[in-house]
Design an enzyme around this catalytic site. Structure first.
Site, PDB file in Angstrom:
ATOM      1  N   TYR A  99      10.377   8.662  15.468  1.00 36.32           N
ATOM      2  CA  TYR A  99      10.332   8.574  13.998  1.00 36.32           C
ATOM      3  C   TYR A  99      11.461   9.381  13.358  1.00 36.32           C
ATOM      4  O   TYR A  99      12.165   8.897  12.468  1.00 36.32           O
ATOM      5  CB  TYR A  99       8.963   9.092  13.547  1.00 36.32           C
ATOM      6  CG  TYR A  99       8.669   9.015  12.063  1.00 36.32           C
ATOM      7  CD1 TYR A  99       8.337   7.808  11.461  1.00 36.32           C
ATOM      8  CD2 TYR A  99       8.685  10.166  11.275  1.00 36.32           C
ATOM      9  CE1 TYR A  99       8.032   7.753  10.104  1.00 36.32           C
ATOM     10  CE2 TYR A  99       8.379  10.116   9.923  1.00 36.32           C
ATOM     11  CZ  TYR A  99       8.052   8.915   9.339  1.00 36.32           C
ATOM     12  OH  TYR A  99       7.749   8.861   8.001  1.00 36.32           O
ATOM     13  N   ARG A 113       0.836  -1.220   0.000  1.00 42.05           N
ATOM     14  CA  ARG A 113       0.000   0.000   0.000  1.00 42.05           C
ATOM     15  C   ARG A 113       0.860   1.255   0.000  1.00 42.05           C
ATOM     16  O   ARG A 113       2.097   1.188   0.148  1.00 42.05           O
ATOM     17  CB  ARG A 113      -0.984   0.004   1.172  1.00 42.05           C
ATOM     18  CG  ARG A 113      -0.338   0.020   2.545  1.00 42.05           C
ATOM     19  CD  ARG A 113      -1.430  -0.155   3.592  1.00 42.05           C
ATOM     20  NE  ARG A 113      -0.909  -0.474   4.889  1.00 42.05           N
ATOM     21  CZ  ARG A 113      -0.759   0.427   5.878  1.00 42.05           C
ATOM     22  NH1 ARG A 113      -1.092   1.671   5.685  1.00 42.05           N
ATOM     23  NH2 ARG A 113      -0.287   0.050   7.042  1.00 42.05           N
ATOM     24  N   GLY A 114       0.194   2.383  -0.172  1.00 45.58           N
ATOM     25  CA  GLY A 114       0.855   3.686  -0.064  1.00 45.58           C
ATOM     26  C   GLY A 114       2.009   3.873  -1.034  1.00 45.58           C
ATOM     27  O   GLY A 114       1.952   3.484  -2.207  1.00 45.58           O
ATOM     28  N   ILE A 115       3.077   4.483  -0.516  1.00 44.32           N
ATOM     29  CA  ILE A 115       4.224   4.836  -1.351  1.00 44.32           C
ATOM     30  C   ILE A 115       4.902   3.580  -1.904  1.00 44.32           C
ATOM     31  O   ILE A 115       5.305   3.545  -3.078  1.00 44.32           O
ATOM     32  CB  ILE A 115       5.212   5.690  -0.523  1.00 44.32           C
ATOM     33  CG1 ILE A 115       4.555   7.017  -0.114  1.00 44.32           C
ATOM     34  CG2 ILE A 115       6.493   5.951  -1.301  1.00 44.32           C
ATOM     35  CD1 ILE A 115       5.351   7.835   0.915  1.00 44.32           C
ATOM     36  N   ASP A 136       7.801 -10.006   8.028  1.00 44.98           N
ATOM     37  CA  ASP A 136       7.720  -8.891   8.971  1.00 44.98           C
ATOM     38  C   ASP A 136       9.152  -8.428   9.216  1.00 44.98           C
ATOM     39  O   ASP A 136      10.006  -9.227   9.623  1.00 44.98           O
ATOM     40  CB  ASP A 136       7.064  -9.379  10.271  1.00 44.98           C
ATOM     41  CG  ASP A 136       6.788  -8.224  11.227  1.00 44.98           C
ATOM     42  OD1 ASP A 136       7.649  -7.316  11.334  1.00 44.98           O
ATOM     43  OD2 ASP A 136       5.722  -8.232  11.859  1.00 44.98           O
ATOM     44  N   LYS A 192      14.500   7.990  11.088  1.00 47.08           N
ATOM     45  CA  LYS A 192      14.636   8.461   9.698  1.00 47.08           C
ATOM     46  C   LYS A 192      15.970   9.167   9.486  1.00 47.08           C
ATOM     47  O   LYS A 192      16.559   9.088   8.407  1.00 47.08           O
ATOM     48  CB  LYS A 192      13.463   9.388   9.347  1.00 47.08           C
ATOM     49  CG  LYS A 192      12.115   8.673   9.269  1.00 47.08           C
ATOM     50  CD  LYS A 192      12.123   7.588   8.218  1.00 47.08           C
ATOM     51  CE  LYS A 192      10.762   6.993   7.955  1.00 47.08           C
ATOM     52  NZ  LYS A 192      10.796   5.907   6.965  1.00 47.08           N
TER      53      LYS A 192
END
Ligand code: NDP
Length: 236
Positions: free
Chosen positions: A142, A14-16, A50, A146
Protein backbone atom coordinates in the site's frame (compact mmCIF):
# COMPACT_ATOMS: atom_id res chain seq x y z
CA UNK A 1 -17.53 31.57 -8.98
CA UNK A 2 -15.97 28.56 -10.70
CA UNK A 3 -16.91 27.61 -14.24
CA UNK A 4 -18.91 24.41 -14.20
CA UNK A 5 -16.65 21.49 -15.17
CA UNK A 6 -17.15 17.79 -15.70
CA UNK A 7 -15.59 16.13 -12.66
CA UNK A 8 -14.83 12.42 -12.40
CA UNK A 9 -14.44 10.83 -8.96
CA UNK A 10 -13.39 7.19 -8.67
CA UNK A 11 -14.80 5.09 -5.84
CA UNK A 12 -17.70 7.54 -5.44
CA UNK A 13 -20.07 5.00 -3.89
CA UNK A 14 -18.70 5.14 -0.35
CA UNK A 15 -16.23 6.61 2.11
CA UNK A 16 -13.99 9.48 1.08
CA UNK A 17 -14.92 9.25 -2.62
CA UNK A 18 -18.60 9.64 -1.82
CA UNK A 19 -17.89 12.76 0.27
CA UNK A 20 -15.73 14.21 -2.53
CA UNK A 21 -18.40 13.57 -5.19
CA UNK A 22 -21.01 15.25 -2.97
CA UNK A 23 -18.73 18.23 -2.36
CA UNK A 24 -17.90 18.75 -6.04
CA UNK A 25 -21.61 18.62 -6.79
CA UNK A 26 -22.16 21.36 -4.18
CA UNK A 27 -19.35 23.32 -5.83
CA UNK A 28 -21.50 23.41 -8.97
CA UNK A 29 -19.79 20.81 -11.14
CA UNK A 30 -21.27 18.02 -13.24
CA UNK A 31 -20.01 14.97 -11.39
CA UNK A 32 -19.51 11.47 -12.76
CA UNK A 33 -18.94 8.83 -10.10
CA UNK A 34 -16.95 5.85 -11.26
CA UNK A 35 -17.80 2.81 -9.18
CA UNK A 36 -17.88 -0.95 -9.39
CA UNK A 37 -20.58 -1.58 -6.76
CA UNK A 38 -23.14 0.21 -4.61
CA UNK A 39 -24.80 3.53 -5.46
CA UNK A 40 -23.43 7.01 -6.02
CA UNK A 41 -24.99 10.03 -4.24
CA UNK A 42 -28.14 11.61 -5.72
CA UNK A 43 -27.28 13.96 -8.57
CA UNK A 44 -24.02 12.17 -9.40
CA UNK A 45 -23.86 10.49 -12.81
CA UNK A 46 -23.19 6.78 -12.24
CA UNK A 47 -20.60 5.01 -14.39
CA UNK A 48 -19.69 1.42 -13.63
CA UNK A 49 -16.05 0.38 -14.07
CA UNK A 50 -13.46 -1.76 -12.36
CA UNK A 51 -10.15 0.10 -12.37
CA UNK A 52 -8.22 -3.12 -12.85
CA UNK A 53 -9.79 -3.52 -16.30
CA UNK A 54 -8.16 -1.10 -18.79
CA UNK A 55 -10.93 -1.51 -21.38
CA UNK A 56 -13.61 -0.79 -18.78
CA UNK A 57 -11.82 2.39 -17.69
CA UNK A 58 -11.42 3.54 -21.26
CA UNK A 59 -15.10 2.81 -22.01
CA UNK A 60 -16.17 4.63 -18.84
CA UNK A 61 -14.35 7.82 -19.84
CA UNK A 62 -15.78 7.58 -23.38
CA UNK A 63 -19.27 7.31 -21.89
CA UNK A 64 -18.68 10.29 -19.58
CA UNK A 65 -17.39 12.38 -22.51
CA UNK A 66 -20.46 11.45 -24.53
CA UNK A 67 -23.00 11.99 -21.74
CA UNK A 68 -21.56 15.02 -19.92
CA UNK A 69 -18.70 16.45 -22.02
CA UNK A 70 -14.92 16.65 -21.79
CA UNK A 71 -13.41 15.93 -18.39
CA UNK A 72 -12.03 18.97 -16.55
CA UNK A 73 -11.47 17.53 -13.07
CA UNK A 74 -10.28 14.07 -12.06
CA UNK A 75 -10.15 12.87 -8.49
CA UNK A 76 -8.50 9.43 -8.40
CA UNK A 77 -9.69 8.17 -5.04
CA UNK A 78 -10.46 4.44 -5.33
CA UNK A 79 -8.06 2.21 -3.47
CA UNK A 80 -7.68 -1.04 -1.58
CA UNK A 81 -5.54 -2.49 1.19
CA UNK A 82 -4.16 -6.03 1.53
CA UNK A 83 -2.13 -5.55 4.69
CA UNK A 84 0.40 -8.08 5.91
CA UNK A 85 3.98 -8.17 7.10
CA UNK A 86 6.55 -8.26 4.29
CA UNK A 87 7.78 -11.75 5.14
CA UNK A 88 4.29 -13.14 4.63
CA UNK A 89 3.12 -10.84 1.82
CA UNK A 90 2.33 -12.76 -1.36
CA UNK A 91 3.15 -11.54 -4.87
CA UNK A 92 -0.60 -11.50 -5.44
CA UNK A 93 -1.31 -9.17 -2.50
CA UNK A 94 1.50 -6.86 -3.61
CA UNK A 95 0.38 -6.92 -7.25
CA UNK A 96 -3.33 -6.43 -6.54
CA UNK A 97 -2.71 -3.30 -4.49
CA UNK A 98 -0.34 -1.87 -7.11
CA UNK A 99 -2.79 -2.70 -9.90
CA UNK A 100 -5.73 -0.93 -8.26
CA UNK A 101 -4.06 1.95 -6.43
CA UNK A 102 -1.27 2.86 -8.84
CA UNK A 103 -1.94 1.38 -12.28
CA UNK A 104 -5.68 1.97 -11.94
CA UNK A 105 -4.96 5.63 -11.24
CA UNK A 106 -2.58 5.77 -14.23
CA UNK A 107 -5.41 4.48 -16.45
CA UNK A 108 -7.75 7.23 -15.26
CA UNK A 109 -5.16 10.01 -15.48
CA UNK A 110 -4.26 8.98 -19.02
CA UNK A 111 -7.92 8.86 -20.07
CA UNK A 112 -8.68 12.29 -18.57
CA UNK A 113 -5.48 14.02 -19.70
CA UNK A 114 -6.51 13.98 -23.36
CA UNK A 115 -9.51 16.23 -22.71
CA UNK A 116 -7.54 18.48 -20.38
CA UNK A 117 -4.72 19.00 -22.87
CA UNK A 118 -7.19 19.93 -25.58
CA UNK A 119 -9.05 22.36 -23.31
CA UNK A 120 -5.78 23.72 -21.87
CA UNK A 121 -7.43 23.34 -18.46
CA UNK A 122 -7.47 20.54 -15.92
CA UNK A 123 -7.33 19.68 -12.26
CA UNK A 124 -6.01 16.26 -11.29
CA UNK A 125 -6.11 15.26 -7.63
CA UNK A 126 -4.68 11.92 -6.55
CA UNK A 127 -5.70 10.53 -3.19
CA UNK A 128 -2.59 9.03 -1.62
CA UNK A 129 -2.04 8.51 2.11
CA UNK A 130 0.11 9.70 4.97
CA UNK A 131 1.82 6.29 4.82
CA UNK A 132 3.28 7.20 1.41
CA UNK A 133 5.99 9.13 3.21
CA UNK A 134 5.52 7.89 6.81
CA UNK A 135 5.60 4.19 5.98
CA UNK A 136 3.11 1.75 7.43
CA UNK A 137 3.67 -1.42 9.40
CA UNK A 138 2.29 -4.28 7.28
CA UNK A 139 1.72 -1.95 4.35
CA UNK A 140 4.70 -2.45 2.04
CA UNK A 141 2.32 -2.87 -0.91
CA UNK A 142 0.00 0.00 0.00
CA UNK A 143 2.75 2.47 0.92
CA UNK A 144 4.65 1.65 -2.30
CA UNK A 145 1.56 2.32 -4.40
CA UNK A 146 0.67 5.50 -2.51
CA UNK A 147 4.26 6.81 -2.76
CA UNK A 148 4.12 6.05 -6.49
CA UNK A 149 1.19 8.43 -6.81
CA UNK A 150 3.41 11.30 -5.68
CA UNK A 151 5.91 10.58 -8.47
CA UNK A 152 3.03 10.23 -10.89
CA UNK A 153 1.45 13.57 -9.98
CA UNK A 154 4.74 15.43 -10.08
CA UNK A 155 5.62 13.99 -13.48
CA UNK A 156 2.17 14.89 -14.84
CA UNK A 157 2.60 18.38 -13.34
CA UNK A 158 5.82 18.77 -15.32
CA UNK A 159 4.35 17.37 -18.54
CA UNK A 160 1.16 19.44 -18.52
CA UNK A 161 1.92 22.46 -16.32
CA UNK A 162 2.28 24.83 -19.27
CA UNK A 163 -1.15 23.77 -20.56
CA UNK A 164 -3.14 24.89 -17.56
CA UNK A 165 -3.35 21.39 -16.08
CA UNK A 166 -2.36 20.84 -12.45
CA UNK A 167 -1.73 17.53 -10.71
CA UNK A 168 -1.63 17.47 -6.92
CA UNK A 169 -1.76 14.85 -4.20
CA UNK A 170 -3.85 14.74 -1.05
CA UNK A 171 -2.52 12.50 1.72
CA UNK A 172 -5.24 11.74 4.23
CA UNK A 173 -4.29 10.50 7.66
CA UNK A 174 -6.79 8.27 9.41
CA UNK A 175 -10.33 8.79 8.23
CA UNK A 176 -13.44 7.15 9.64
CA UNK A 177 -14.47 4.85 6.78
CA UNK A 178 -14.85 1.12 6.12
CA UNK A 179 -11.10 0.95 5.44
CA UNK A 180 -10.13 2.00 8.97
CA UNK A 181 -13.04 0.15 10.58
CA UNK A 182 -11.01 -3.01 9.90
CA UNK A 183 -8.12 -1.88 12.12
CA UNK A 184 -7.73 -3.59 15.51
CA UNK A 185 -8.62 -1.38 18.53
CA UNK A 186 -5.03 -1.47 19.79
CA UNK A 187 -3.73 -0.07 16.48
CA UNK A 188 -6.40 2.65 16.48
CA UNK A 189 -5.49 3.68 20.04
CA UNK A 190 -1.77 3.75 19.20
CA UNK A 191 -2.31 5.95 16.16
CA UNK A 192 -4.70 8.28 17.94
CA UNK A 193 -2.00 9.01 20.50
CA UNK A 194 0.36 10.09 17.71
CA UNK A 195 -2.11 12.40 15.94
CA UNK A 196 -1.79 15.95 17.26
CA UNK A 197 -5.50 16.51 16.54
CA UNK A 198 -6.23 13.56 18.84
CA UNK A 199 -8.89 12.12 16.56
CA UNK A 200 -9.52 10.53 13.16
CA UNK A 201 -10.91 12.68 10.31
CA UNK A 202 -14.35 12.67 8.77
CA UNK A 203 -14.46 12.06 4.98
CA UNK A 204 -15.84 15.60 4.47
CA UNK A 205 -12.58 17.06 5.82
CA UNK A 206 -10.68 15.38 2.98
CA UNK A 207 -13.31 16.61 0.51
CA UNK A 208 -12.70 20.22 1.64
CA UNK A 209 -9.03 19.99 0.61
CA UNK A 210 -9.91 18.32 -2.68
CA UNK A 211 -12.47 21.01 -3.40
CA UNK A 212 -9.74 23.66 -3.22
CA UNK A 213 -7.29 21.74 -5.42
CA UNK A 214 -10.10 21.13 -7.93
CA UNK A 215 -11.01 24.81 -8.07
CA UNK A 216 -9.95 27.45 -10.60
CA UNK A 217 -8.34 29.42 -7.78
CA UNK A 218 -5.70 26.73 -7.22
CA UNK A 219 -4.24 27.16 -10.73
CA UNK A 220 -0.75 28.07 -9.52
CA UNK A 221 -0.57 25.16 -7.07
CA UNK A 222 1.06 22.25 -8.87
CA UNK A 223 2.92 19.08 -7.82
CA UNK A 224 2.00 19.66 -4.19
CA UNK A 225 1.54 16.97 -1.56
CA UNK A 226 -1.09 18.16 0.88
CA UNK A 227 -1.37 16.22 4.11
CA UNK A 228 -4.82 16.24 5.68
CA UNK A 229 -3.91 14.17 8.70
CA UNK A 230 -4.44 16.17 11.88
CA UNK A 231 -0.69 16.78 12.01
CA UNK A 232 0.36 13.12 12.03
CA UNK A 233 2.89 13.46 9.19
CA UNK A 234 3.86 17.07 9.95
CA UNK A 235 3.73 17.86 6.24
CA UNK A 236 6.05 15.07 5.15
P1 NDP B 1 -13.21 2.57 1.25
O1 NDP B 1 -12.61 1.20 1.43
O2 NDP B 1 -14.32 3.00 2.11
O3 NDP B 1 -13.63 2.76 -0.29
C1 NDP B 1 -12.76 2.42 -1.31
C2 NDP B 1 -13.42 2.78 -2.63
O4 NDP B 1 -12.56 2.36 -3.71
C3 NDP B 1 -14.75 2.08 -2.84
O5 NDP B 1 -15.62 2.93 -3.50
C4 NDP B 1 -14.35 0.90 -3.70
O6 NDP B 1 -15.38 0.35 -4.45
C5 NDP B 1 -13.34 1.57 -4.60
N1 NDP B 1 -12.54 0.58 -5.32
C6 NDP B 1 -11.64 -0.29 -4.79
N2 NDP B 1 -11.15 -1.07 -5.76
C7 NDP B 1 -11.72 -0.68 -6.93
C8 NDP B 1 -11.62 -1.10 -8.27
N3 NDP B 1 -10.81 -2.10 -8.64
N4 NDP B 1 -12.36 -0.47 -9.22
C9 NDP B 1 -13.18 0.54 -8.86
N5 NDP B 1 -13.33 0.99 -7.60
C10 NDP B 1 -12.61 0.37 -6.65
O7 NDP B 1 -11.96 3.53 1.35
P2 NDP B 1 -11.82 5.02 1.86
O8 NDP B 1 -12.98 5.84 1.45
O9 NDP B 1 -11.41 4.98 3.27
O10 NDP B 1 -10.52 5.45 1.02
C11 NDP B 1 -10.59 6.17 -0.19
C12 NDP B 1 -9.16 6.47 -0.63
O11 NDP B 1 -8.49 7.18 0.41
C13 NDP B 1 -8.34 5.21 -0.90
O12 NDP B 1 -7.49 5.41 -1.98
C14 NDP B 1 -7.54 5.06 0.38
O13 NDP B 1 -6.35 4.38 0.16
C15 NDP B 1 -7.30 6.51 0.75
N6 NDP B 1 -7.01 6.71 2.16
C16 NDP B 1 -7.92 6.36 3.13
C17 NDP B 1 -7.61 6.57 4.46
C18 NDP B 1 -8.54 6.22 5.56
O14 NDP B 1 -8.15 6.38 6.73
N7 NDP B 1 -9.75 5.77 5.30
C19 NDP B 1 -6.33 7.15 4.86
C20 NDP B 1 -5.47 7.50 3.77
C21 NDP B 1 -5.83 7.28 2.47
P3 NDP B 1 -16.27 -0.89 -3.86
O15 NDP B 1 -17.25 -0.26 -2.90
O16 NDP B 1 -16.90 -1.47 -5.07
O17 NDP B 1 -15.33 -1.81 -3.16
Amino acid sequence: MNTQRVAVVTGANRGIGRAIATRLLQDGHLVAGLHRSGEVPDGVHSVIADLTDPDAVSAAFDAIRKDLGPVGILVANAGITRDGLLIRMSEEDFGDVLDTNLTGTFRCVKAAARDMMRARYGRIVLISSVVATYGGMGQVNYASAKAGLIGMARSVAREFGARGVTANVVCPGFVETAMTAELPDTVVARYRERIPAGRFAQPEEIADAVSYLASEGSGYVNGVVLNVDGGLGMGH
